[in-house]
Design an enzyme around this catalytic site. Structure first.
Site, PDB file in Angstrom:
ATOM      1  CB  SER A  66      34.198  43.077  37.589  1.00  0.00           C
ATOM      2  OG  SER A  66      34.551  43.555  38.873  1.00  0.00           O
ATOM      3  CE  LYS A  67      39.672  47.575  33.259  1.00  0.00           C
ATOM      4  NZ  LYS A  67      40.781  46.644  33.211  1.00  0.00           N
TER       5      LYS A  67
END
Ligand code: GLU
Length: 493
Positions: free
Chosen positions: A257-258
């Site tokens: 994820s980010k």
């Protein structure tokens, strides 16, 4: 396996920039098409207008092109199975949804959003085992349906899910996946605004576009029994399904994820990764060769790629491995090519003008063999070549000029001696320079490092640089003498 021509598609929804996981999906589909002499199709799944991001498609296409994943049919180039925007294919979806209604395999549902909300709230309160539509309109009698339609009541079309039995999905990688039909609700096929849902549009298009293999992220596995049942309802042969392994964060804990850094291809491009490196890295995030070979150019992978070498276990996204591939591909680039790719970063740092005149580009090309071993990311180039591209550099700080245990006066004398020696040199070549400076160290009775380091710092402003003699030659005699003099003077008390 079918003997038809292989036709695969990458079907992004334009809701954001091309994600690194999406890039892997696109790469695998592209490789599979190329390995089998098939077609790679780009289809834009833009029916969810609420999540539509106008600049997303442009980014997706630019990123795919940058990776070298060209498509044979798509929104920009057309093809025999267009249009390739789902938003331009609404009549097809409406026609097929109505067909299922006529055949008793789907039905009109007039439930209002408020009612659906109530149903959901009740299910939540009762901690129901399965959520979803309660099939209120599934068995409305035809007269009621006609009346409500005539009244102009909004409706959706829902799929009539079998209430019992199991649906088996054949996954080319995972084998048979069984789903209990009783856990599947009557999903919407066509929304009240006439737009299809993903489930309907995806299957109708895969059929109409004669897609033979669907390779996509594992997150679509729960949708696949619905698709299989729709194929059955239509009497169509489903494509071969292959769901790719989940991408995990670099530490292997949780999905990528980010939080773990860049997730879009655009970010990797901007950070100075090469498409060659990203492709090689993505290839091995889920596919493995017969031996332990690691370095694959995309052209080579396109000959070897096959479904049976795709893994199903989750795979960690190891950024350091990507950086390693990047360094490797940078080292292999011809000088002109590397210079061309570094140019934008140098222009951004205002070390070169835009446009760059040919003679300056030619000079940049000559620098590349000196630095290509040292950079892992393209923007790092600026720190290795700035002093070559500047006419003048700031006089280096004294601390940098003085090797340990030396006094300013000693270093000043070394620099002055170097100045006098180099001033007389001709030709100004590596061999001549090396001989002269080694001779000078001997004559002054100092170790070569003691002499070379202050020279290096004086002419480059840095302690880590390409080889000293190459550096001096490429700087040229005038700049070398000028910088030596300036450094020497800075040490004069
Ligand atoms: N539009 C879907 C997506 O954004 C396509 C999924 C599929 O390949 O079926 O991922």
């Amino acid at each position: 396996m079918t003997s038809k021509q292989v036709r695969v598609r990458f079907a992004p929804s334009p809701t954001g920039f091309l994600h690194i996981g999406g890039a892997r999906t696109a790469l695998y589909n592209w490789l599979f098409a190329r390995a089998n002499g098939g077609k790679f199709i780009l289809r834009v799944e833009d029916t969810d207008r609420t999540r539509f991001v106008p600049e997303a498609l442009e980014d997706i296409m630019t990123s795919l092109r940058w990776l070298g994943l060209d498509w044979d049919e798509g929104p920009d180039c057309g093809g025999d199975f267009g249009p390739y925007y789902q938003s331009q294919r609404l009549p097809y979806y409406q026609q097929y949804a109505e067909q299922l209604v006529r055949e008793g395999k789907a039905y009109y549902c007039f439930c209002t959003p408020e009612r659906l909300q109530e149903v959901r709230a009740k299910q939540e309160a009762a901690k129901a085992a399965t959520f979803g539509y309660d099939r209120h309109c599934r068995d409305l009698d035809p007269a009621t349906v006609e009346r409500l339609k005539a009244e102009g009541r909004p409706y959706v079309i829902r799929f009539k899910m079998p209430l019992t039995g199991t649906t088996v999905v054949q996954d080319a990688l995972r084998g048979e996946l069984s789903f209990d039909n009783s856990t599947l609700d009557d999903h919407v096929l066509l929304k009240s605004d006439g737009f299809p849902t993903y489930h309907l549009a995806n299957t109708v298009d895969d059929h109409l576009m004669q897609i033979t293999h669907v390779m996509r992220a594992d997150e679509w596995i729960p949708s696949t029994p619905r698709h299989v049942l729709q194929y059955q309802a239509f009497g169509w042969e489903p494509p071969v399904f292959a769901h790719l392994p989940v991408l995990l964060s670099p530490d292997g804990k949780g999905k990528l994820s980010k939080r773990h850094g860049a997730t879009s291809v655009r970010e990797y491009r901007e950070q100075g990764y090469l498409p060659e490196a990203l492709n090689n890295f993505l290839l091995l995030l889920g596919w493995h060769p017969a031996d332990d070979q690691e370095v694959f150019r995309i052209e080579e992978a396109a000959k070897l790629f096959s479904l049976d070498r795709i893994n199903t276990s989750p795979v960690a996204f190891q950024t350091d491995k990507l950086a390693w591939f990047n360094g490797l591909y940078i080292r292999e680039l011809p000088a002109e090519d590397l210079a061309r790719r570094c140019l934008p970063y140098l222009q951004k740092a205002e070390l070169l003008p835009d446009p760059c005149p040919p003679e300056r580009l030619a000079y940049l090309n000559r620098l590349m063999p000196l630095v290509r071993e040292r950079i892992k990311l393209l923007p790092e180039i600026t720190d290795w070549v700035d002093f070559f591209l500047q006419e003048e550099i700031p006089v280096p700080p004294v601390e940098l000029l003085l090797p340990k245990k030396t006094t300013p006066d000693e270093v000043r004398r070394l620099l002055a001696a170097a100045y006098d020696t180099l001033k007389e040199l001709a030709p100004f070549t590596e061999v001549v320079l090396e001989e002269a400076l080694r001779g000078l160290a001997e004559q002054l009775n100092v170790k070569t490092g003691q002499l070379f380091m202050p020279i290096r710092v004086a002419v480059t402003g840095r302690t880590a640089t390409p080889g000293l003699f190459d550096t001096l030659v490429l700087l040229g005699k005038d700049r070398v003498l000028c910088r030596l003099k300036a450094a020497e003077e800075s040490l004069t008390v």
